[in-house]
Design an enzyme around this catalytic site. Sequence first.
Site, PDB file in Angstrom:
ATOM      1  N   CYS A  30     -38.604  20.362  -5.521  1.00 59.52           N
ATOM      2  CA  CYS A  30     -38.126  21.702  -5.852  1.00 59.52           C
ATOM      3  C   CYS A  30     -39.275  22.703  -5.852  1.00 59.52           C
ATOM      4  O   CYS A  30     -40.429  22.349  -6.097  1.00 59.52           O
ATOM      5  CB  CYS A  30     -37.444  21.685  -7.216  1.00 59.52           C
ATOM      6  SG  CYS A  30     -35.945  20.687  -7.236  1.00 59.52           S
ATOM      7  N   TYR A 169     -28.733  11.470   0.363  1.00 56.73           N
ATOM      8  CA  TYR A 169     -29.413  11.480  -0.945  1.00 56.73           C
ATOM      9  C   TYR A 169     -28.558  10.708  -1.949  1.00 56.73           C
ATOM     10  O   TYR A 169     -27.542  11.194  -2.426  1.00 56.73           O
ATOM     11  CB  TYR A 169     -29.605  12.937  -1.369  1.00 56.73           C
ATOM     12  CG  TYR A 169     -30.414  13.192  -2.609  1.00 56.73           C
ATOM     13  CD1 TYR A 169     -31.181  12.220  -3.235  1.00 56.73           C
ATOM     14  CD2 TYR A 169     -30.428  14.472  -3.162  1.00 56.73           C
ATOM     15  CE1 TYR A 169     -31.924  12.498  -4.364  1.00 56.73           C
ATOM     16  CE2 TYR A 169     -31.160  14.774  -4.293  1.00 56.73           C
ATOM     17  CZ  TYR A 169     -31.904  13.780  -4.892  1.00 56.73           C
ATOM     18  OH  TYR A 169     -32.641  14.064  -6.025  1.00 56.73           O
ATOM     19  N   HIS A 172     -30.993   9.614  -8.339  1.00 52.53           N
ATOM     20  CA  HIS A 172     -31.265  10.653  -9.338  1.00 52.53           C
ATOM     21  C   HIS A 172     -30.020  11.120 -10.088  1.00 52.53           C
ATOM     22  O   HIS A 172     -29.982  12.238 -10.601  1.00 52.53           O
ATOM     23  CB  HIS A 172     -31.965  11.858  -8.691  1.00 52.53           C
ATOM     24  CG  HIS A 172     -33.387  11.583  -8.319  1.00 52.53           C
ATOM     25  ND1 HIS A 172     -34.025  12.219  -7.279  1.00 52.53           N
ATOM     26  CD2 HIS A 172     -34.290  10.711  -8.825  1.00 52.53           C
ATOM     27  CE1 HIS A 172     -35.261  11.772  -7.165  1.00 52.53           C
ATOM     28  NE2 HIS A 172     -35.445  10.845  -8.105  1.00 52.53           N
ATOM     29  N   TYR A 174     -27.004  11.817  -9.114  1.00 57.10           N
ATOM     30  CA  TYR A 174     -26.044  12.682  -8.439  1.00 57.10           C
ATOM     31  C   TYR A 174     -24.854  11.852  -7.936  1.00 57.10           C
ATOM     32  O   TYR A 174     -24.765  10.656  -8.179  1.00 57.10           O
ATOM     33  CB  TYR A 174     -26.720  13.449  -7.310  1.00 57.10           C
ATOM     34  CG  TYR A 174     -27.773  14.421  -7.801  1.00 57.10           C
ATOM     35  CD1 TYR A 174     -27.435  15.468  -8.664  1.00 57.10           C
ATOM     36  CD2 TYR A 174     -29.104  14.302  -7.420  1.00 57.10           C
ATOM     37  CE1 TYR A 174     -28.395  16.358  -9.125  1.00 57.10           C
ATOM     38  CE2 TYR A 174     -30.069  15.191  -7.876  1.00 57.10           C
ATOM     39  CZ  TYR A 174     -29.706  16.213  -8.730  1.00 57.10           C
ATOM     40  OH  TYR A 174     -30.653  17.092  -9.184  1.00 57.10           O
ATOM     41  N   ARG A 319     -46.240  16.495  -6.098  1.00 58.38           N
ATOM     42  CA  ARG A 319     -47.242  17.231  -6.879  1.00 58.38           C
ATOM     43  C   ARG A 319     -48.618  17.289  -6.221  1.00 58.38           C
ATOM     44  O   ARG A 319     -49.250  18.361  -6.222  1.00 58.38           O
ATOM     45  CB  ARG A 319     -47.318  16.631  -8.288  1.00 58.38           C
ATOM     46  CG  ARG A 319     -46.064  16.880  -9.116  1.00 58.38           C
ATOM     47  CD  ARG A 319     -46.058  16.113 -10.427  1.00 58.38           C
ATOM     48  NE  ARG A 319     -45.972  14.683 -10.196  1.00 58.38           N
ATOM     49  CZ  ARG A 319     -46.111  13.769 -11.152  1.00 58.38           C
ATOM     50  NH1 ARG A 319     -46.373  14.142 -12.395  1.00 58.38           N
ATOM     51  NH2 ARG A 319     -45.985  12.489 -10.868  1.00 58.38           N
ATOM     52  N   CYS A 342     -54.326  16.810  -8.309  1.00 56.70           N
ATOM     53  CA  CYS A 342     -53.267  17.053  -9.283  1.00 56.70           C
ATOM     54  C   CYS A 342     -53.677  16.503 -10.641  1.00 56.70           C
ATOM     55  O   CYS A 342     -54.221  15.403 -10.733  1.00 56.70           O
ATOM     56  CB  CYS A 342     -51.984  16.378  -8.805  1.00 56.70           C
ATOM     57  SG  CYS A 342     -50.631  16.413  -9.996  1.00 56.70           S
ATOM     58  N   CYS A 345     -49.833  17.708 -15.012  1.00 57.57           N
ATOM     59  CA  CYS A 345     -49.369  18.469 -16.183  1.00 57.57           C
ATOM     60  C   CYS A 345     -47.901  18.864 -16.065  1.00 57.57           C
ATOM     61  O   CYS A 345     -47.265  19.226 -17.052  1.00 57.57           O
ATOM     62  CB  CYS A 345     -50.224  19.717 -16.372  1.00 57.57           C
ATOM     63  SG  CYS A 345     -50.082  20.918 -15.023  1.00 57.57           S
TER      64      CYS A 345
END
Length: 691
Positions: A30, A169, A172, A174, A319, A342, A345
């Site tokens: 995202c 997908y 997660h 869904y 990340r 990275c 955090c």
Amino acid sequence: MRDPRYDILLEPVKIGPVTAPNRFYQVPHCTGLGWLRPRMVAELRGIKAEGGWGVVCTEYCSIHPTSDDLPHPYASIWDEGDVKAHSLMTDKVHEHGSLAGVELWVSGNRSANLFTLETPLGVDSRPTSIGAPFSTRAMDRRDIRELRKWHRNAALRAKQAGFDVVYVYATHGYLLSNFLSSQTNTRIDEYGGSLENRVRLVRELISDTKEAIGDTCAVAVRFSAEQGGGADGEPIIGEHREMIEMLAELPDLWDININDYSLEMGVSRFVKEGSLEAYMSYVKSVTTKPVVTVGRFTSPDTMVSQIKRGIVDFIGAARPSIADPFLPKKIEEGRLDDIRECIGCNICYSGDSKGTPIRCTQNPSISEEWRRGWHPEKIAKKQSDSTILVVGGGPAGLEATRALGQRGYQVMLAESERELGGRVTRESKLPGLSEWARVRDYRVTQIEKIPNIDVYPESVMNVDDVLTTGADHVVIATGSYWRRDGVGLYTEVPIRDFGPAEQIYTPDDILSDRLPAGPTIVYDDDHYYMANIIAEKLAADNIPVVFVTPEPKVSLWSGMTSEQHRVQNRLIQSGIKIITGYSLCRFDGKCATLKAVYGAHEKIVEVESVVSVTSRLPQDSLYQALIEKTGVGESNRNAEAPKSITRIGDCEAPAIIAGAVFSGHRYARELDTDVDMDKRIKYDRVFYEDV
């Protein structure tokens, strides 16, 4: 110079009908931008392709208005307007020879369609999991036929938009993962009951997608390697191995993760690099198709190890690709010490949680690539021969110094302490935060390479010291300090009867190793990480701790970074008493009086000390004194005064570390430029007809 040990990372890998130029794979993640900001998304993803990521994917991409997740910004591929918007991104990615991927998404009970007002569809009828009073409609056979049609049409639009990899997908939490699960799938038709029946819809969607676009596009499946429910690092595989075996050769690529998203992308305090290996180590043994997974990979040695040991074919990253979009190029060019690693955090994730553009503690240019024209590796050359004095070597001062030096300015950095880093250096010594020191280490490493920067540690500056340097521009980055009067987010005025003073502590005391000795309240009216880590530290030192907060949960804002559950569990495991829903209203040195947030009743807690973690104030006395003496910015400006005196970071307005880094970077970018805020920043408000 490239290290041949890492050549394997640069090998091309075939994915069905397409070939990735290397093994660096930016998995779907995202951005807080979604369909709302197509130009910002396109530039953000394009920069990653420029940085060497061989595959660059979208965020989760809705196939139909019945999957609407606002206020969480998601991508969509509903119509021709979406095709045009996505083409901006795929064109940018293809410019650099990378593949573009799209993750087709069906929500199920994870969203309530608050924007489209369409009835949410589910494997059965159950409440949506977003905390709103809405439920799904149980899908019948007609709905399933419609879903297959929607998914196929979305895949065709994805091909039209220029995508090379198209996802099914199925994880997660869904809709597709609800069909797979024996716990959530209670259907009695051909899509429920047996394992074969529960896998049926995913199998059909893979086949539909391959039939529609498989001649030119690779079909990937995002799938969990385990059913969940085990402790961290202790997978319970359940039926998932059998599921993958049943579907093993159907897709062109397996993108493997786990059900627990808070572990898959866990913060570095709780989850270390390569943490998913225990969960998905068997996957390569049951399929011949290439496999990718994530693990906050920052070390090329860890990457090579997982590939050579047959764990993965691609190094997946979300990340690390945010913190440094040019990580692959830097490995390829042998510039490992230039990588912005990275720190785990999860400030990046908080953007999606809040519905705002993504930001990063390490990379202040993220989301600003199109809007402000910021490139993570390039910066405009200096526009004058001005010299700059930066006072304060914390995150804001270090970033301003580094970026100003990169522009070519002559920079002096004065730091009062022997060691650079400011709050980062202090906070990284707290339990679990050692990787946060990377914020300091990256910038110090870069500063040491720039000859036009002079660093002066152990240099306490007063007004005369600053003016004596003769610097043309002065930057004050002296940070902030924690309040002792109890003013925070809930308590808006100082706490009365708050003493004795020697029994009141702040995080500044704890970070300076001034610790209480007896039973102590840690009062959290900040609601992020500081109070709970201090409580953990004190408990580890055998100090009895009572954690008090006005909020209904411990460290409520840490839910934005996916760690709240683990934070509260850690405190419970540490034997810390937790009192939620109460504010601290008095402390006389022997007893603390707590007032209920809901109602007027009070509690008395016998303690000897209070650590007040509430809010911070700018440490701006030097700035104020300089302004007063020089008149900079006023009509009575002293002719001998610097051209400008500016405060940045926490000295201007206390915030998270990412805010301080951004502030320092922005100052460096904008020095000697004409900044018209109404014209310089482009806000990506666009009708798709205009794309």
